[in-house]
Design an enzyme around this catalytic site. Structure first.
Site, PDB file in Angstrom:
ATOM      1  N   GLU A  69      -3.832  92.969   2.760  1.00 58.78           N
ATOM      2  CA  GLU A  69      -3.495  91.628   2.284  1.00 58.78           C
ATOM      3  C   GLU A  69      -2.014  91.324   2.383  1.00 58.78           C
ATOM      4  O   GLU A  69      -1.626  90.195   2.711  1.00 58.78           O
ATOM      5  CB  GLU A  69      -3.956  91.476   0.825  1.00 58.78           C
ATOM      6  CG  GLU A  69      -3.935  90.030   0.310  1.00 58.78           C
ATOM      7  CD  GLU A  69      -2.578  89.577  -0.215  1.00 58.78           C
ATOM      8  OE1 GLU A  69      -2.382  88.360  -0.399  1.00 58.78           O
ATOM      9  OE2 GLU A  69      -1.697  90.437  -0.440  1.00 58.78           O
ATOM     10  N   ASP A 127       0.669  93.502  -8.439  1.00 62.27           N
ATOM     11  CA  ASP A 127       0.135  92.740  -7.307  1.00 62.27           C
ATOM     12  C   ASP A 127      -0.363  93.770  -6.278  1.00 62.27           C
ATOM     13  O   ASP A 127       0.445  94.320  -5.539  1.00 62.27           O
ATOM     14  CB  ASP A 127       1.245  91.858  -6.725  1.00 62.27           C
ATOM     15  CG  ASP A 127       0.863  91.148  -5.447  1.00 62.27           C
ATOM     16  OD1 ASP A 127      -0.342  91.068  -5.140  1.00 62.27           O
ATOM     17  OD2 ASP A 127       1.778  90.687  -4.750  1.00 62.27           O
ATOM     18  N   HIS A 138       6.711  90.958  -6.606  1.00 57.83           N
ATOM     19  CA  HIS A 138       7.351  91.632  -5.477  1.00 57.83           C
ATOM     20  C   HIS A 138       8.698  92.260  -5.864  1.00 57.83           C
ATOM     21  O   HIS A 138       9.527  92.530  -5.002  1.00 57.83           O
ATOM     22  CB  HIS A 138       7.499  90.712  -4.263  1.00 57.83           C
ATOM     23  CG  HIS A 138       6.213  90.490  -3.541  1.00 57.83           C
ATOM     24  ND1 HIS A 138       6.139  90.041  -2.242  1.00 57.83           N
ATOM     25  CD2 HIS A 138       4.917  90.678  -3.924  1.00 57.83           C
ATOM     26  CE1 HIS A 138       4.875  89.953  -1.854  1.00 57.83           C
ATOM     27  NE2 HIS A 138       4.113  90.323  -2.879  1.00 57.83           N
TER      28      HIS A 138
END
Length: 347
Positions: free
Chosen positions: A224, A190, A324
């Site tokens: 982001e 990510d 995450h």
């Protein structure tokens, strides 16, 4: 139109990106590499004031009223030195949203303002069961997480003499691995997996000389993870696909081999017609996909809409398990994300 995506190029560039530290706010090195690669492939590269990258690709249709933006973000989770403890260890403040137990016992780097880089290990202040009887019951939060620096330091002054200060960035060791079975496991998939997918498109255009139907902007953002990556986008953009990781877990359909098409996240539903077109193209081209709803998720498209941009927006990306934390996806999902984007911009 059949578009040839070079799997080896995409995966090689992905591993390079994963091994380049880029916590939000400390992205200049990775953005320099992205700019270099774009120029090597024959594309122009511009930077916004806050460091986002703009790569423009001309379309073969003369429709000035339609400019498609494909965005992905190069910034990642990370941390910053909050203070130096009396014993020379570092207290942290997090950058981005993650569970503190997800970084416990991880190797890290401390990036000083002077350009020096030190290594360390993130642990609790009660790291040993031989010493601390109830260490397993300790609540993992920023009050107890410290960095043990790999230098001979015993006091706050010792650490200061290394040049380490409050506000220095801390990046996590990605531990990137591409397995023989096709999985890529690493921190920071990510959203570096999506950046690599977009560069797979650019490499294909450069190598085989195809053009998208409409003018296309590849927009690489660098804030982001804290919510404002694409709050500004170039004014001529009319529609935007945020390319970001597909969530996997409870009440979700996505697997690590899928391209996830998100119909709605915490910011609300995405554009009905764009989402429908992406579904139709995936089915037409036999691309393994799912449609999902992400209740705890926002994207660069969300930021662009909140920023007042007059656009339609959609969200897709490769399925990523354990987001995450210690993440994993499959090469099929990354390559098929590039294929679906190619289909969209060629329509």
């Amino acid at each position: 139109m059949h578009v040839s995506i070079d799997d080896n190029y995409v995966l090689s560039f992905l591993l390079e990106l994963l091994n380049t530290p880029s916590p939000t706010g400390y992205t200049h090195h990775i953005m320099e590499r992205i700019a270099q690669e774009a120029k090597r492939l024959g594309f122009t590269y511009e930077s916004t004031q806050k460091g986002c990258g703009i790569i423009r690709v001309s379309g073969h249709a003369s429709d000035a009223n339609r400019v498609i933006c494909l965005s992905a973000h190069a910034d990642t989770l990370g941390a910053m030195v909050r203070s130096i403890n009396d014993d020379g260890t570092l207290r942290l403040t997090s950058i981005g949203g993650y569970m503190m137990n997800a970084i416990e016992n991880e190797y890290c780097q401390i990036h000083t303002r002077s350009g020096k880089v030190y290594t360390g290990t993130i642990q609790t202040n009660q790291p040993s069961t031989h010493v601390f009887r109830n260490s397993d019951e300790l609540k993992r939060d920023d009050k107890v997480m410290v960095v043990r620096i790999d230098e001979l330091v015993h006091t706050e002054k010792d650490t200061q003499q290394l040049g380490i200060r409050t506000g220095d960035y801390v990046s996590f060791e990605p531990r990137a691995v591409h397995t023989p079975s096709g999985f890529i496991k690493s921190r920071h998939l990510d959203d570096k997996a999506s950046v690599a997918a977009l560069f797979g498109l650019l490499e294909s255009m450069s190598r085989t000389k195809w053009q998208p139907r409409h003018d296309t902007v590849i927009f690489i953002t660098n804030y982001e993870e804290i919510g404002h990556g694409a709050s500004y986008i170039p004014a001529d953009i009319t529609e935007m696909i945020a390319v970001d990781m597909g969530a996997i877990g409870d009440d979700l359909n996505c697997k690590e081999t899928d391209v996830s098409i998100c119909a709605k996240d915490s910011s609300g539903p995405y554009d009905y017609f764009m989402t429908g077109t992406l579904i139709e193209l995936a089915e037409r081209d036999g691309i393994q996909y799912v449609t999902d709803i992400y209740p705890f998720y926002g994207s660069d498209a969300s930021a662009a809409l909140r920023g007042g941009n007059n656009i339609r927006a959609a969200l897709i990306g490769p399925g990523v398990q354990a987001s995450h934390a210690m993440e994993r996806t499959h090469e099929q999902a990354v390559i098929n994300t590039a294929r679906l984007l190619a289909a969209y911009i060629c329509e």
